[in-house]
Design a protein around this motif. Structure first.
Motif, PDB file in Angstrom:
ATOM      1  N   TRP A 139       0.825  -1.215   0.000  1.00 20.19           N
ATOM      2  CA  TRP A 139       0.000   0.000   0.000  1.00 20.19           C
ATOM      3  C   TRP A 139       0.854   1.257   0.000  1.00 20.19           C
ATOM      4  CZ3 TRP A 139      -5.082   1.015  -0.785  1.00 20.19           C
ATOM      5  CH2 TRP A 139      -5.888  -0.112  -0.938  1.00 20.19           C
ATOM      6  N   ARG A 140       2.031   1.172   0.644  1.00 22.99           N
ATOM      7  CA  ARG A 140       2.907   2.335   0.742  1.00 22.99           C
ATOM      8  C   ARG A 140       3.608   2.595  -0.584  1.00 22.99           C
ATOM      9  NH1 ARG A 140       8.057   2.215   2.371  1.00 22.99           N
ATOM     10  NH2 ARG A 140       7.826   0.055   3.039  1.00 22.99           N
ATOM     11  N   THR A 141       4.142   1.528  -1.196  1.00 26.56           N
ATOM     12  CA  THR A 141       4.969   1.702  -2.390  1.00 26.56           C
ATOM     13  C   THR A 141       4.195   1.520  -3.694  1.00 26.56           C
ATOM     14  OG1 THR A 141       5.565  -0.645  -2.515  1.00 26.56           O
ATOM     15  CG2 THR A 141       6.962   0.748  -1.138  1.00 26.56           C
ATOM     16  N   ARG A 142       3.061   0.827  -3.633  1.00 24.22           N
ATOM     17  CA  ARG A 142       2.273   0.445  -4.828  1.00 24.22           C
ATOM     18  C   ARG A 142       3.111  -0.382  -5.811  1.00 24.22           C
ATOM     19  NH1 ARG A 142      -3.170   2.769  -4.155  1.00 24.22           N
ATOM     20  NH2 ARG A 142      -2.863   3.517  -2.066  1.00 24.22           N
ATOM     21  N   ASP A 143       4.226  -0.923  -5.316  1.00 21.54           N
ATOM     22  CA  ASP A 143       5.089  -1.763  -6.158  1.00 21.54           C
ATOM     23  C   ASP A 143       4.623  -3.211  -6.012  1.00 21.54           C
ATOM     24  OD1 ASP A 143       7.062  -3.236  -7.372  1.00 21.54           O
ATOM     25  OD2 ASP A 143       8.667  -2.643  -6.000  1.00 21.54           O
ATOM     26  N   VAL A 144       3.774  -3.625  -6.940  1.00 26.91           N
ATOM     27  CA  VAL A 144       3.217  -4.975  -6.862  1.00 26.91           C
ATOM     28  C   VAL A 144       3.611  -5.813  -8.083  1.00 26.91           C
ATOM     29  CG1 VAL A 144       1.256  -4.398  -5.363  1.00 26.91           C
ATOM     30  CG2 VAL A 144       1.003  -4.207  -7.845  1.00 26.91           C
ATOM     31  N   SER A 145       4.572  -5.296  -8.879  1.00 27.13           N
ATOM     32  CA  SER A 145       4.920  -6.007 -10.115  1.00 27.13           C
ATOM     33  C   SER A 145       5.468  -7.414  -9.840  1.00 27.13           C
ATOM     34  CB  SER A 145       5.930  -5.197 -10.933  1.00 27.13           C
ATOM     35  OG  SER A 145       7.174  -5.142 -10.252  1.00 27.13           O
ATOM     36  N   GLY A 146       6.200  -7.574  -8.724  1.00 27.71           N
ATOM     37  CA  GLY A 146       6.784  -8.881  -8.425  1.00 27.71           C
ATOM     38  C   GLY A 146       5.830  -9.832  -7.734  1.00 27.71           C
ATOM     39  N   LEU A 147       4.654  -9.324  -7.352  1.00 19.59           N
ATOM     40  CA  LEU A 147       3.683 -10.192  -6.684  1.00 19.59           C
ATOM     41  C   LEU A 147       2.923 -10.997  -7.728  1.00 19.59           C
ATOM     42  CD1 LEU A 147       2.125  -7.790  -3.991  1.00 19.59           C
ATOM     43  CD2 LEU A 147       4.100  -9.287  -3.771  1.00 19.59           C
ATOM     44  N   ALA A 152      -4.759 -10.220   2.877  1.00 17.31           N
ATOM     45  CA  ALA A 152      -4.511 -10.817   1.556  1.00 17.31           C
ATOM     46  C   ALA A 152      -5.433 -10.190   0.515  1.00 17.31           C
ATOM     47  CB  ALA A 152      -4.712 -12.334   1.611  1.00 17.31           C
ATOM     48  N   LEU A 153      -6.678  -9.924   0.897  1.00 19.95           N
ATOM     49  CA  LEU A 153      -7.639  -9.311  -0.034  1.00 19.95           C
ATOM     50  C   LEU A 153      -7.201  -7.903  -0.421  1.00 19.95           C
ATOM     51  CD1 LEU A 153     -10.452 -10.032  -1.331  1.00 19.95           C
ATOM     52  CD2 LEU A 153     -11.490  -8.723   0.530  1.00 19.95           C
ATOM     53  N   SER A 154      -6.617  -7.161   0.531  1.00 18.44           N
ATOM     54  CA  SER A 154      -6.184  -5.796   0.229  1.00 18.44           C
ATOM     55  C   SER A 154      -5.000  -5.814  -0.748  1.00 18.44           C
ATOM     56  CB  SER A 154      -5.845  -5.038   1.510  1.00 18.44           C
ATOM     57  OG  SER A 154      -4.606  -5.461   2.038  1.00 18.44           O
ATOM     58  N   VAL A 155      -4.100  -6.804  -0.617  1.00 11.75           N
ATOM     59  CA  VAL A 155      -2.975  -6.933  -1.548  1.00 11.75           C
ATOM     60  C   VAL A 155      -3.496  -7.386  -2.920  1.00 11.75           C
ATOM     61  CG1 VAL A 155      -0.799  -8.133  -2.042  1.00 11.75           C
ATOM     62  CG2 VAL A 155      -1.310  -7.429   0.302  1.00 11.75           C
ATOM     63  N   LEU A 156      -4.439  -8.341  -2.909  1.00  7.38           N
ATOM     64  CA  LEU A 156      -5.052  -8.817  -4.156  1.00  7.38           C
ATOM     65  C   LEU A 156      -5.705  -7.667  -4.907  1.00  7.38           C
ATOM     66  CD1 LEU A 156      -6.051 -11.087  -6.068  1.00  7.38           C
ATOM     67  CD2 LEU A 156      -7.957 -11.458  -4.515  1.00  7.38           C
ATOM     68  N   TRP A 157      -6.361  -6.786  -4.194  1.00  9.53           N
ATOM     69  CA  TRP A 157      -7.054  -5.657  -4.817  1.00  9.53           C
ATOM     70  C   TRP A 157      -6.060  -4.729  -5.514  1.00  9.53           C
ATOM     71  CZ3 TRP A 157      -7.785  -0.251  -3.951  1.00  9.53           C
ATOM     72  CH2 TRP A 157      -8.865   0.280  -4.654  1.00  9.53           C
ATOM     73  N   LEU A 158      -4.932  -4.449  -4.835  1.00 10.99           N
ATOM     74  CA  LEU A 158      -3.877  -3.618  -5.425  1.00 10.99           C
ATOM     75  C   LEU A 158      -3.319  -4.256  -6.693  1.00 10.99           C
ATOM     76  CD1 LEU A 158      -1.691  -2.427  -2.407  1.00 10.99           C
ATOM     77  CD2 LEU A 158      -3.027  -0.975  -3.940  1.00 10.99           C
ATOM     78  N   LYS A 159      -3.069  -5.564  -6.608  1.00  8.84           N
ATOM     79  CA  LYS A 159      -2.499  -6.293  -7.743  1.00  8.84           C
ATOM     80  C   LYS A 159      -3.491  -6.337  -8.898  1.00  8.84           C
ATOM     81  CE  LYS A 159       0.433  -8.802  -9.949  1.00  8.84           C
ATOM     82  NZ  LYS A 159       1.698  -8.247 -10.403  1.00  8.84           N
ATOM     83  N   TRP A 160      -4.751  -6.552  -8.573  1.00  8.33           N
ATOM     84  CA  TRP A 160      -5.814  -6.657  -9.576  1.00  8.33           C
ATOM     85  C   TRP A 160      -5.957  -5.352 -10.356  1.00  8.33           C
ATOM     86  CZ3 TRP A 160      -8.469 -10.934 -10.986  1.00  8.33           C
ATOM     87  CH2 TRP A 160      -9.566 -10.751 -11.812  1.00  8.33           C
ATOM     88  N   ARG A 161      -5.838  -4.223  -9.645  1.00 10.17           N
ATOM     89  CA  ARG A 161      -5.983  -2.895 -10.262  1.00 10.17           C
ATOM     90  C   ARG A 161      -4.912  -2.624 -11.305  1.00 10.17           C
ATOM     91  NH1 ARG A 161      -6.516   2.211  -6.777  1.00 10.17           N
ATOM     92  NH2 ARG A 161      -4.293   1.795  -6.688  1.00 10.17           N
ATOM     93  N   GLU A 162      -3.748  -3.329 -11.164  1.00 12.88           N
ATOM     94  CA  GLU A 162      -2.623  -3.117 -12.073  1.00 12.88           C
ATOM     95  C   GLU A 162      -2.969  -3.579 -13.499  1.00 12.88           C
ATOM     96  OE1 GLU A 162       0.589  -5.993 -11.934  1.00 12.88           O
ATOM     97  OE2 GLU A 162       1.957  -4.419 -11.311  1.00 12.88           O
ATOM     98  N   TYR A 163      -3.846  -4.568 -13.603  1.00 12.07           N
ATOM     99  CA  TYR A 163      -4.045  -5.221 -14.893  1.00 12.07           C
ATOM    100  C   TYR A 163      -4.641  -4.386 -16.020  1.00 12.07           C
ATOM    101  CZ  TYR A 163      -1.835  -9.483 -13.799  1.00 12.07           C
ATOM    102  OH  TYR A 163      -0.869 -10.389 -13.511  1.00 12.07           O
TER     103      TYR A 163
END
Lengths: 94, 94
Positions: free
Chosen positions: B33-41, B79-90
């Motif tokens: 949430w802080r970095t919004r760096d979710v590319s490696g997830l 886990a849902l909050s991380v999934l949401w961030l990752k999902w938004r990237e697509y």
């Protein structure tokens, strides 16, 4: 609403739950090893998680529960391999 | 070497195990949430893991086990909050 405990139904839910939370680390480990992109992964998460799964493995051994041992042995190896990749990133930083 | 099942010792290991594997997702969610760096997830990891933890939550409810319900309710939200961030990237990808 009160929910009556139902161990037999719970068992049918516990097995897919265990399979999903164990299998989840397969695509993460695969992606991390393929791309080496671990910047977004939290080192603290993988330290805590790998230690926790190691304890779950010990828990399964002490209870003599093969499903707990197998699921956590697989997750332990996958989480450890991601932790190792993330750990290697650190000395490279200035 | 044969290990005799020891439920009382196992209990002392099960609690820290549950705390570690639950707490592990706090630094990951915080970092994401802080970095919004979710590319490696791995999106697949978070889809499988969130679904699995949701089933563990249902398992705890069916067994009437408060520790299982509490631990998995916390992990599910993280886990849902991380999934949401990752999902938004697509949708942003070409």
């Amino acid at each position: 609403m009160s929910i009556t405990p139902d161990p037999s139904l719970a068992e049918w839910i516990g097995y897919p739950a265990a399979i999903l939370t164990t299998a989840a680390f397969i695509p993460q480990a695969w992606k991390s090893w393929r791309t080496r992109d671990v910047s977004g992964l939290s080192l603290h998460m993988y330290l805590l998680f790998t230690a926790g799964v190691g304890l779950w493995l010990l828990y399964g051994i002490l209870l003599g529960s093969l499903p707990i041992v197998l699921a956590n042995a697989v997750t332990f190896c996958l989480a450890l391999s991601v932790l190792w990749l993330k750990w290697r990133e650190y000395p490279k930083r200035p």
